[in-house]
Enzyme design. Structure first.
Site, PDB file in Angstrom:
ATOM      1  N   VAL A  64      43.274   8.790  33.371  1.00 19.71           N
ATOM      2  CA  VAL A  64      44.375   8.513  34.299  1.00 19.71           C
ATOM      3  C   VAL A  64      44.084   8.997  35.717  1.00 19.71           C
ATOM      4  O   VAL A  64      44.868   8.718  36.631  1.00 19.71           O
ATOM      5  CB  VAL A  64      45.699   9.144  33.803  1.00 19.71           C
ATOM      6  CG1 VAL A  64      46.135   8.504  32.495  1.00 19.71           C
ATOM      7  CG2 VAL A  64      45.591  10.659  33.672  1.00 19.71           C
ATOM      8  N   SER A 141      57.855  20.139  33.290  1.00 19.82           N
ATOM      9  CA  SER A 141      57.700  21.454  32.679  1.00 19.82           C
ATOM     10  C   SER A 141      58.721  22.397  33.288  1.00 19.82           C
ATOM     11  O   SER A 141      59.191  22.191  34.417  1.00 19.82           O
ATOM     12  CB  SER A 141      56.293  22.002  32.945  1.00 19.82           C
ATOM     13  OG  SER A 141      56.185  23.360  32.554  1.00 19.82           O
ATOM     14  N   TYR A 154      49.352  24.456  38.800  1.00 19.12           N
ATOM     15  CA  TYR A 154      50.110  23.795  37.736  1.00 19.12           C
ATOM     16  C   TYR A 154      51.581  23.667  38.126  1.00 19.12           C
ATOM     17  O   TYR A 154      52.183  22.593  37.999  1.00 19.12           O
ATOM     18  CB  TYR A 154      49.981  24.591  36.434  1.00 19.12           C
ATOM     19  CG  TYR A 154      50.736  23.999  35.266  1.00 19.12           C
ATOM     20  CD1 TYR A 154      50.298  22.837  34.646  1.00 19.12           C
ATOM     21  CD2 TYR A 154      51.898  24.606  34.779  1.00 19.12           C
ATOM     22  CE1 TYR A 154      50.990  22.288  33.573  1.00 19.12           C
ATOM     23  CE2 TYR A 154      52.591  24.065  33.708  1.00 19.12           C
ATOM     24  CZ  TYR A 154      52.132  22.902  33.113  1.00 19.12           C
ATOM     25  OH  TYR A 154      52.821  22.356  32.058  1.00 19.12           O
ATOM     26  N   ALA A 156      52.778  23.631  41.068  1.00 21.32           N
ATOM     27  CA  ALA A 156      52.873  22.686  42.182  1.00 21.32           C
ATOM     28  C   ALA A 156      52.906  21.252  41.675  1.00 21.32           C
ATOM     29  O   ALA A 156      53.704  20.427  42.140  1.00 21.32           O
ATOM     30  CB  ALA A 156      51.699  22.886  43.150  1.00 21.32           C
ATOM     31  N   LYS A 158      53.767  20.151  38.606  1.00 19.09           N
ATOM     32  CA  LYS A 158      54.953  19.864  37.801  1.00 19.09           C
ATOM     33  C   LYS A 158      56.214  19.832  38.667  1.00 19.09           C
ATOM     34  O   LYS A 158      57.143  19.053  38.402  1.00 19.09           O
ATOM     35  CB  LYS A 158      55.092  20.880  36.669  1.00 19.09           C
ATOM     36  CG  LYS A 158      54.024  20.742  35.596  1.00 19.09           C
ATOM     37  CD  LYS A 158      54.019  19.343  34.962  1.00 19.09           C
ATOM     38  CE  LYS A 158      53.023  19.219  33.831  1.00 19.09           C
ATOM     39  NZ  LYS A 158      53.059  17.884  33.178  1.00 19.09           N
TER      40      LYS A 158
END
Length: 250
Positions: A64, A141, A154, A156, A158
């Site tokens: 992706v 999250s 992470y 940032a 989510k």
């Protein structure tokens, strides 16, 4: 009729964890699954299990991080299944780093998987979602709703998924589609099982967001996904639905 008879679900991250559980749940309710993952072996295992259980699934090994792959995957889903009713952006990665340890490569990888892939697969699927008056569900999250030490990139990504979901919902509010996100807390998956805590991590900081209740099971998140994607949730649009055992309750 089952709830998802004649519906097509394009799902990422189906080789394991939440993605696999969601694919199995929707397939059990009649959906034709078109599953994407970079893990060819895990993807094949998910497909084999769904087919053995009497469900319908096709798959495509997909990275992706590639815009071209996102668009090719959406087109392949339409060609294989006739359209797209549900897009589930589930694939994601996580790790711990001190801020001074984060490299450009670390930052780009986190953003490419957790954010770029979500946006461009959504872009590719949207015309088909609109055509069939379907819906999109992003897996965010609790880390997108609160600050957490040692996981700044992470959090940032989510947090961006959370606000991107809301922005998409506003832009398409006049279209007969729905766009929402689920924000889990800890979930017992291979991602969390293989998560490496920093050797010198300050646990007094981490304790603030570890929660009191046990981690969720992937099947619990899949059940919530199956509800949000259904007609029963027809008035839910632009929502970030927390499933974190009260971790972000205020």
């Amino acid at each position: 009729m089952k709830r998802y008879d004649n519906k097509v679900a394009l799902l990422t991250g189906v080789a394991s964890g939440i993605g696999r559980a969601t694919a199995q749940r929707l397939a059990a309710e009649g959906a034709c699954i078109f599953g994407l993952d970079i893990d060819e072996q895990g993807l094949a295992a998910t497909e084999a299990q769904i087919l053995a259980d009497g469900g319908k699934m096709s798959s495509r090994v997909t990275d992706v991080r590639s815009v071209d792959e996102c668009h090719a995957a959406a087109q392949a889903c339409v060609e294989a299944c006739g359209g797209i009713d549900i897009l589930g952006n589930i694939a994601g990665i996580a790790n711990q780093r001190h801020v001074h340890q984060v490299t450009e490569e670390d930052w780009d990888l986190m953003n490419d998987v957790n954010l770029k892939g979500v946006f461009f697969l959504t872009q590719a699927a949207l015309p088909h979602i609109i055509e069939r008056e379907g819906n999109i569900i992003n897996i965010a999250s609790n880390a997108g709703l609160m600050g957490q030490a040692f996981t700044v990139p992470y959090c940032a990504t989510k947090g961006a998924v959370v606000n991107m979901t809301k922005a998409l919902a506003m832009e398409f509010v006049k279209h007969p589609i729905r766009i929402n996100a689920i924000a889990p807390g800890g979930v017992e998956t291979s991602l969390t099982a293989n998560f490496k805590v920093l050797e010198d991590a300050d646990y007094s900081l981490m304790a603030r967001y570890t929660g009191v209740r046990p981690s969720s099971q992937p099947e619990q998140i899949a059940s919530l996904f199956a509800f949000l994607a259904s007609d029963e949730a027809g008035n839910i649009h632009g929502s970030i639905v927390s499933a974190d055992g009260g971790l972000t309750a205020e």
